[in-house]
Scaffold this motif. Structure first.
Motif, short mmCIF file in Angstrom:
data_model
loop_
_atom_site.label_atom_id
_atom_site.label_comp_id
_atom_site.label_asym_id
_atom_site.label_seq_id
_atom_site.Cartn_x
_atom_site.Cartn_y
_atom_site.Cartn_z
N TRP A 91 0.82 -1.21 0.00
CA TRP A 91 0.00 0.00 0.00
C TRP A 91 0.85 1.26 0.00
O TRP A 91 0.46 2.26 -0.61
CB TRP A 91 -0.94 -0.03 1.21
CG TRP A 91 -1.67 -1.32 1.29
CD1 TRP A 91 -1.54 -2.29 2.25
CD2 TRP A 91 -2.62 -1.83 0.36
NE1 TRP A 91 -2.33 -3.36 1.98
CE2 TRP A 91 -3.02 -3.11 0.81
CE3 TRP A 91 -3.17 -1.34 -0.83
CZ2 TRP A 91 -3.94 -3.89 0.13
CZ3 TRP A 91 -4.09 -2.11 -1.51
CH2 TRP A 91 -4.47 -3.37 -1.03
N PHE A 92 2.01 1.21 0.64
CA PHE A 92 2.93 2.35 0.60
C PHE A 92 3.48 2.53 -0.82
O PHE A 92 3.55 3.65 -1.33
CB PHE A 92 4.07 2.14 1.60
CG PHE A 92 5.04 3.29 1.66
CD1 PHE A 92 4.61 4.55 2.05
CD2 PHE A 92 6.37 3.12 1.34
CE1 PHE A 92 5.49 5.63 2.12
CE2 PHE A 92 7.26 4.18 1.42
CZ PHE A 92 6.82 5.43 1.80
N VAL A 93 3.85 1.43 -1.46
CA VAL A 93 4.34 1.50 -2.84
C VAL A 93 3.26 2.06 -3.76
O VAL A 93 3.53 2.89 -4.64
CB VAL A 93 4.82 0.11 -3.31
CG1 VAL A 93 5.10 0.12 -4.81
CG2 VAL A 93 6.05 -0.32 -2.54
N GLN A 94 2.03 1.63 -3.55
CA GLN A 94 0.92 2.13 -4.37
C GLN A 94 0.73 3.64 -4.17
O GLN A 94 0.47 4.38 -5.13
CB GLN A 94 -0.36 1.38 -4.01
CG GLN A 94 -1.55 1.72 -4.89
CD GLN A 94 -2.78 0.91 -4.51
OE1 GLN A 94 -3.52 1.26 -3.62
NE2 GLN A 94 -2.98 -0.21 -5.22
N PHE A 95 0.84 4.10 -2.92
CA PHE A 95 0.73 5.53 -2.63
C PHE A 95 1.81 6.31 -3.38
O PHE A 95 1.54 7.35 -4.01
CB PHE A 95 0.85 5.76 -1.13
CG PHE A 95 1.04 7.20 -0.74
CD1 PHE A 95 -0.03 8.08 -0.75
CD2 PHE A 95 2.29 7.68 -0.37
CE1 PHE A 95 0.14 9.41 -0.40
CE2 PHE A 95 2.47 9.00 -0.03
CZ PHE A 95 1.40 9.88 -0.04
N LEU A 96 3.05 5.82 -3.34
CA LEU A 96 4.14 6.49 -4.02
C LEU A 96 3.92 6.52 -5.54
O LEU A 96 4.20 7.52 -6.21
CB LEU A 96 5.47 5.80 -3.70
CG LEU A 96 5.92 5.83 -2.24
CD1 LEU A 96 7.20 5.03 -2.07
CD2 LEU A 96 6.11 7.26 -1.75
N LYS A 97 3.41 5.43 -6.06
CA LYS A 97 3.15 5.35 -7.50
C LYS A 97 2.14 6.41 -7.94
O LYS A 97 2.31 7.08 -8.97
CB LYS A 97 2.63 3.96 -7.86
CG LYS A 97 2.36 3.76 -9.34
CD LYS A 97 1.84 2.35 -9.63
CE LYS A 97 1.55 2.18 -11.11
NZ LYS A 97 1.00 0.82 -11.41
N LEU A 98 1.09 6.60 -7.14
CA LEU A 98 0.07 7.62 -7.45
C LEU A 98 0.68 9.00 -7.53
O LEU A 98 0.34 9.81 -8.40
CB LEU A 98 -1.04 7.58 -6.40
CG LEU A 98 -2.01 6.40 -6.45
CD1 LEU A 98 -2.92 6.43 -5.23
CD2 LEU A 98 -2.83 6.43 -7.73
N GLN A 99 1.59 9.31 -6.60
CA GLN A 99 2.19 10.64 -6.58
C GLN A 99 3.13 10.83 -7.77
O GLN A 99 3.21 11.92 -8.34
CB GLN A 99 2.94 10.87 -5.25
CG GLN A 99 2.15 10.53 -4.00
CD GLN A 99 0.69 10.94 -4.05
OE1 GLN A 99 0.35 12.07 -4.39
NE2 GLN A 99 -0.19 10.01 -3.70
N LYS A 100 3.83 9.77 -8.11
CA LYS A 100 4.73 9.83 -9.28
C LYS A 100 3.94 10.10 -10.54
O LYS A 100 4.36 10.90 -11.41
CB LYS A 100 5.48 8.50 -9.40
CG LYS A 100 6.50 8.45 -10.53
CD LYS A 100 7.73 9.26 -10.20
CE LYS A 100 8.82 9.03 -11.24
NZ LYS A 100 10.04 9.81 -10.94
N GLU A 101 2.79 9.47 -10.69
CA GLU A 101 1.96 9.66 -11.87
C GLU A 101 1.44 11.08 -11.99
O GLU A 101 1.16 11.57 -13.08
CB GLU A 101 0.78 8.67 -11.85
CG GLU A 101 1.21 7.22 -12.05
CD GLU A 101 0.08 6.23 -11.82
OE1 GLU A 101 -0.99 6.66 -11.31
OE2 GLU A 101 0.25 5.04 -12.14
N LYS A 102 1.33 11.78 -10.85
CA LYS A 102 0.85 13.17 -10.85
C LYS A 102 1.99 14.17 -10.86
O LYS A 102 1.76 15.38 -10.75
CB LYS A 102 -0.03 13.40 -9.61
CG LYS A 102 -1.34 12.61 -9.64
CD LYS A 102 -2.22 12.95 -8.47
CE LYS A 102 -1.63 12.48 -7.16
NZ LYS A 102 -2.54 12.74 -6.01
N ASN A 103 3.24 13.67 -11.01
CA ASN A 103 4.43 14.53 -11.06
C ASN A 103 4.60 15.38 -9.81
O ASN A 103 5.08 16.52 -9.88
CB ASN A 103 4.39 15.42 -12.31
CG ASN A 103 4.51 14.61 -13.59
OD1 ASN A 103 5.33 13.70 -13.68
ND2 ASN A 103 3.68 14.94 -14.56
N ILE A 104 4.19 14.85 -8.68
CA ILE A 104 4.39 15.54 -7.41
C ILE A 104 5.79 15.25 -6.90
O ILE A 104 6.23 14.11 -6.87
CB ILE A 104 3.34 15.10 -6.37
CG1 ILE A 104 1.95 15.57 -6.80
CG2 ILE A 104 3.68 15.63 -4.98
CD1 ILE A 104 0.84 15.11 -5.90
#
Length: 360
Positions: A91-104
């Protein structure tokens, strides 16, 4: 901006860590304006703005915690994220992936590395070892105490622990004849290793030592009962004072009565040799000489106000403590020298600047 944590910042055992986090947030605010932060307490994940609760969400799993934080990032238009690493899972990896996709822009802080020796739960340790190998896909920068240029495929910036000098008054106690007051301020976990000093006191008096030592233990934690029983077993109970958890002026008063501070003596249990604990910076800015069982990377190895003992289970040589203190007190203006060194090297503005520049 948001500063993400997954622990209860207001539990007594996190007092020192919370001070550090609030100092980091204060530094970020000076550059980025509003900075939210999160913490977990009583099955609730909280979103905070200063002392105000902005939102809270009932969370009984890591999946729910990370989902709540991700939702807040979206809702409040967060563009910068600083994460204090707890452990890696799906779930932590998934959270990081979401932020990467949004260029945060995101920086991951690993407070202590290596840390494997600190994880006692075998399942969690195995889970962390597996999923942390995926972090490089979604994190560009990791901040930790390591000298390594990269960690798990991510660029690594060295992050030392700093101190806010204005929160720590300069020590002014004068030396007493043949009396030394020691103070250890901690959450009393296994790597503090105070049993080494208790055994050292036993050996010192068993062999005719003449100095009047008093060891003040400030704080609480899983090792407290062991220290209490050892003090009785070694016959030094009258020389050990358990002060409980103290803050503010009460803590300052205890510091003011001490001659030498005691930092961690048991890091050998976790396999760590080089580290930069918060307490070392605090002792330095106060002008209190201190004993430590590791190499503090922030200081020169020959610093005259640090007594470095082997990172091993052997008892502390109290005759060496006496010698160290005599040498310290024989030098003029050394307390002011310590404070000046801390102000120059340990300000959070200076320490956080590489991370601030990256997040701009």
């Amino acid at each position: 901006m948001i500063y993400v944590t997954y622990v209860n910042l207001f539990h007594t055992s996190y007092y020192g860590i919370t001070k550090k986090i609030m100092s980091q947030i204060k530094t970020f605010q000076q550059h980025f304006g509003k900075v939210y932060y999160t913490f977990y307490q009583g099955r609730m994940m909280y979103l905070m703005d200063g002392e105000c609760v902005v939102e809270k969400e009932f969370c009984i799993s890591q999946e729910k915690c990370n989902a709540a934080i991700a939702a807040w990032v979206n809702k409040y238009g967060i563009q910068r994220i600083y994460v204090r690493y707890n452990f890696a899972d799906k779930w932590f990896v998934q959270f990081l992936k979401l932020q990467k996709e949004k260029n945060i822009k995101l920086v991951l802080e690993i407070p202590t590395y290596p840390y494997d020796g600190e994880i006692k739960d075998k399942r969690r340790k195995a889970e962390d070892e597996y999923y942390r190998q995926q972090l490089y896909k979604y994190v560009d920068w990791v901040a930790t105490n390591s000298d390594a240029p990269e960690l798990w495929g991510m660029s690594c910036v060295k992050l030392l622990n700093g101190v806010d000098a204005d929160m720590h008054p300069l020590h002014s106690k004068k030396a007493e004849d043949k009396r030394i007051v020691l103070i250890g301020v901690s959450s009393m976990v296994v790597w503090h290793g105070y049993e080494r000093l208790l055994e050292g006191l036993y050996q010192y008096y068993d062999q005719g030592g003449e100095y009047d030592f008093l060891f003040k233990l400030v704080g609480d934690g899983e090792e407290k009962e062991k220290y209490y029983l050892l003090a009785e077993e070694y016959g030094v109970k009258s020389r050990v004072e358990f002060c409980g958890i103290l803050k503010g002026e009460e803590l300052n008063r205890q510091y003011g009565q001490a001659d030498i501070a005691v930092s961690s003596l048991g890091l050998y249990k976790t396999g760590i040799q080089d580290v930069t604990p918060i307490k070392g910076a605090e002792y330095c800015v106060r002008g209190i000489p201190f004993i430590c069982g590791y190499h503090d990377m922030r200081f020169p190895r020959d610093a005259e106000y640090i007594m470095t003992v082997p990172n091993a289970p052997e008892p502390i040589n109290m005759w060496e403590v006496v010698r160290f203190y005599k040498e310290f007190t024989s030098q003029k203006n050394l307390k002011l020298k310590m404070r000046d060194y801390a102000r120059e090297h340990f300000s959070w503005e200076r320490i956080m600047m590489p991370i601030i520049e990256y997040l701009k």
